[in-house]
Design a protein around this motif. Structure first.
Motif, short mmCIF file in Angstrom:
data_model
loop_
_atom_site.label_atom_id
_atom_site.label_comp_id
_atom_site.label_asym_id
_atom_site.label_seq_id
_atom_site.Cartn_x
_atom_site.Cartn_y
_atom_site.Cartn_z
N GLU A 183 0.81 -1.22 0.00
CA GLU A 183 0.00 0.00 0.00
C GLU A 183 0.84 1.27 0.00
OE1 GLU A 183 -2.59 -0.62 3.34
OE2 GLU A 183 -3.90 -1.99 2.21
N LEU A 184 2.16 1.14 -0.06
CA LEU A 184 3.02 2.33 -0.15
C LEU A 184 2.99 2.87 -1.57
CD1 LEU A 184 6.18 1.23 1.87
CD2 LEU A 184 4.25 2.61 2.66
N ALA A 185 3.03 4.17 -1.69
CA ALA A 185 3.07 4.82 -3.01
C ALA A 185 4.04 5.99 -2.97
CB ALA A 185 1.68 5.30 -3.41
N VAL A 186 4.84 6.09 -4.00
CA VAL A 186 5.77 7.22 -4.16
C VAL A 186 5.18 8.15 -5.20
CG1 VAL A 186 8.12 7.94 -4.72
CG2 VAL A 186 7.73 5.71 -3.64
N GLU A 187 4.85 9.37 -4.78
CA GLU A 187 4.29 10.34 -5.72
C GLU A 187 5.35 11.40 -6.02
OE1 GLU A 187 0.27 12.88 -6.70
OE2 GLU A 187 0.58 12.14 -4.65
N THR A 188 5.59 11.61 -7.28
CA THR A 188 6.56 12.60 -7.73
C THR A 188 5.88 13.61 -8.63
OG1 THR A 188 7.19 11.16 -9.59
CG2 THR A 188 8.52 11.00 -7.58
N PHE A 189 6.42 14.82 -8.64
CA PHE A 189 5.82 15.91 -9.40
C PHE A 189 6.85 16.44 -10.40
CE2 PHE A 189 3.43 15.61 -5.53
CZ PHE A 189 2.12 15.88 -5.91
N LEU A 190 6.53 16.25 -11.68
CA LEU A 190 7.39 16.71 -12.77
C LEU A 190 6.97 18.10 -13.21
CD1 LEU A 190 7.38 13.48 -14.95
CD2 LEU A 190 9.41 14.46 -13.86
N PRO A 191 7.92 18.99 -13.49
CA PRO A 191 7.53 20.30 -14.02
C PRO A 191 6.74 20.14 -15.32
CG PRO A 191 9.84 20.28 -13.37
CD PRO A 191 9.37 18.86 -13.32
N ALA A 192 5.64 20.85 -15.41
CA ALA A 192 4.81 20.79 -16.61
C ALA A 192 5.13 21.94 -17.57
CB ALA A 192 3.34 20.83 -16.24
N SER A 193 6.13 22.75 -17.22
CA SER A 193 6.51 23.85 -18.09
C SER A 193 7.98 24.17 -17.85
CB SER A 193 5.67 25.10 -17.80
OG SER A 193 6.00 25.62 -16.52
N PRO A 194 8.69 24.71 -18.85
CA PRO A 194 10.07 25.12 -18.65
C PRO A 194 10.22 26.18 -17.56
CG PRO A 194 9.52 25.09 -20.99
CD PRO A 194 8.24 24.91 -20.25
N GLU A 195 9.20 27.03 -17.42
CA GLU A 195 9.25 28.07 -16.40
C GLU A 195 9.27 27.47 -15.00
OE1 GLU A 195 7.81 29.60 -20.15
OE2 GLU A 195 7.07 27.97 -18.87
N THR A 196 8.47 26.43 -14.78
CA THR A 196 8.45 25.78 -13.47
C THR A 196 9.79 25.12 -13.17
OG1 THR A 196 6.06 25.39 -13.54
CG2 THR A 196 7.35 23.96 -12.10
N ALA A 197 10.37 24.45 -14.15
CA ALA A 197 11.68 23.82 -13.94
C ALA A 197 12.72 24.86 -13.58
CB ALA A 197 12.09 23.06 -15.20
N LYS A 198 12.69 26.00 -14.25
CA LYS A 198 13.66 27.06 -13.97
C LYS A 198 13.44 27.66 -12.59
CE LYS A 198 14.46 29.77 -17.37
NZ LYS A 198 14.30 30.84 -18.41
N ASP A 199 12.17 27.88 -12.24
CA ASP A 199 11.87 28.45 -10.92
C ASP A 199 12.34 27.53 -9.80
OD1 ASP A 199 10.77 30.80 -11.84
OD2 ASP A 199 8.70 30.05 -11.82
N LEU A 200 12.15 26.23 -9.97
CA LEU A 200 12.57 25.30 -8.92
C LEU A 200 14.08 25.28 -8.76
CD1 LEU A 200 10.15 22.30 -9.58
CD2 LEU A 200 10.12 23.86 -7.65
N GLN A 201 14.79 25.41 -9.84
CA GLN A 201 16.26 25.47 -9.76
C GLN A 201 16.70 26.72 -9.01
OE1 GLN A 201 18.40 23.21 -10.55
NE2 GLN A 201 17.16 21.79 -11.74
N LEU A 202 15.97 27.81 -9.20
CA LEU A 202 16.32 29.06 -8.51
C LEU A 202 15.93 29.01 -7.03
CD1 LEU A 202 15.18 31.67 -11.20
CD2 LEU A 202 17.53 31.06 -10.60
N LEU A 203 14.78 28.39 -6.75
CA LEU A 203 14.28 28.34 -5.38
C LEU A 203 15.06 27.33 -4.53
CD1 LEU A 203 10.47 28.44 -6.18
CD2 LEU A 203 11.77 30.24 -5.02
N MET A 204 15.58 26.28 -5.17
CA MET A 204 16.31 25.24 -4.45
C MET A 204 17.62 24.95 -5.18
SD MET A 204 13.39 22.51 -3.37
CE MET A 204 14.71 21.44 -2.77
N PRO A 205 18.59 25.87 -5.10
CA PRO A 205 19.85 25.65 -5.83
C PRO A 205 20.63 24.47 -5.27
CG PRO A 205 20.00 27.54 -4.36
CD PRO A 205 18.57 27.09 -4.32
#
Length: 273
Positions: free
Chosen positions: A251-273
């Motif tokens: 019953e364990l589940a690993v949920e992951t969240f992929l950026p759905a836009s290039p802007e989100t990927a870039k923002d996450l790199q800036l927010l969590m260097p």
């Protein structure tokens, strides 16, 4: 499949699972190396299946591990699959591996939940999104559904909350169709009754769907959420264990969240260097 009766014959339960799988008695018999006559006798109560036959049929019917134990009990046998507490030393390697997995996924959010959505592990990406959530929702044990759907949780910041809420409730309904879980049923009734918060004010446009996602429709429903003036968009994926032999692990589940836009990927790199 959600009956709470303890005296339902194993044959009736197996027939229900077979119908759900849309298999004929002959198709199930061929898969389980049996005969349609024997399957018929089991379902009508004219034959008592052995423990091995119950497990074999359950495997070919994709019955959840918890419900396989219920089938064995209905047939008059002891449960076969243990339910080891996640805090048990026996599961220490598993816990450590899951924690390393979600940490390695940073800066993208990732978490591990159990069968009632209790959060067992989460990385810094998840912690980032939880900024502003009411403190009482973050007290242990944290519950992913409560945190997401509660008006004092993430709900007010989710731009497409109506669609995301519908997706999560449908996910829980599918689970309840498979397992008899009073805690999960109680959680569903609780979170489905939460009032819907007003939509957040639109300050800019949400990220457009990928160019190859089809005319006007992304290939998967994203969660679009505001964070400190930014609009972050994620696709969610869920992973479970193959051939689990323990109820807890199944019953364990690993949920992951992929950026759905290039802007989100870039923002996450800036927010969590």
């Amino acid at each position: 499949m959600t009956t709470t009766e303890d005296d339902v014959p194993v044959g009736a339960l197996l027939r229900g699972w077979r119908n759900r799988a849309r298999l004929s008695q002959l198709e199930l018999a061929l898969r389980a190396d049996s005969s349609a006559r024997h399957i018929s006798f089991i379902e009508t109560g004219r034959a008592r299946p052995s423990p091995e036959m119950v497990r074999r049929l359950a495997e070919h019917l994709d019955v959840p591990v918890r419900e396989r134990n219920a089938l064995l009990l209905a047939a008059g046998y002891a449960p076969h699959y243990p339910e080891t507490p996640l805090t048990s030393p026996a599961l220490s390697p598993l816990r450590a591996g899951l924690e390393r997995m979600v940490a390695a996924y940073e800066p993208y959010p990732a978490l591990v939940v159990d069968g009632t959505y209790e959060v067992l592990a989460a990385n810094r990406g998840i912690a980032l999104l939880l900024s502003g959530v009411a403190p009482e929702l973050l007290e242990p044990p944290q519950n992913a559904m409560r945190i997401t759907l509660h008006p004092d949780g993430l709900a007010p910041r989710i731009r497409n909350f109506a669609e995301w809420r519908g997706h999560l409730l449908e996910q829980m309904e599918r689970q309840l169709a498979l397992v008899r879980s009073a805690p999960l049923r109680a959680l569903y009734e609780e979170v489905s009754a939460y009032p819907t918060p007003p939509p957040p004010p639109v300050r800019d446009e949400a990220p457009a769907p990928p160019a190859d996602a089809g005319p006007g429709c992304p290939f998967a429903l994203p969660m679009v959420i505001e964070y400190e003036g930014r609009v972050l968009s994620f696709f969610s994926t869920i992973a479970t264990f193959n051939t689990p032999m323990d109820v807890t692990v199944s019953e364990l589940a690993v949920e992951t969240f992929l950026p759905a836009s290039p802007e989100t990927a870039k923002d996450l790199q800036l927010l969590m260097p």
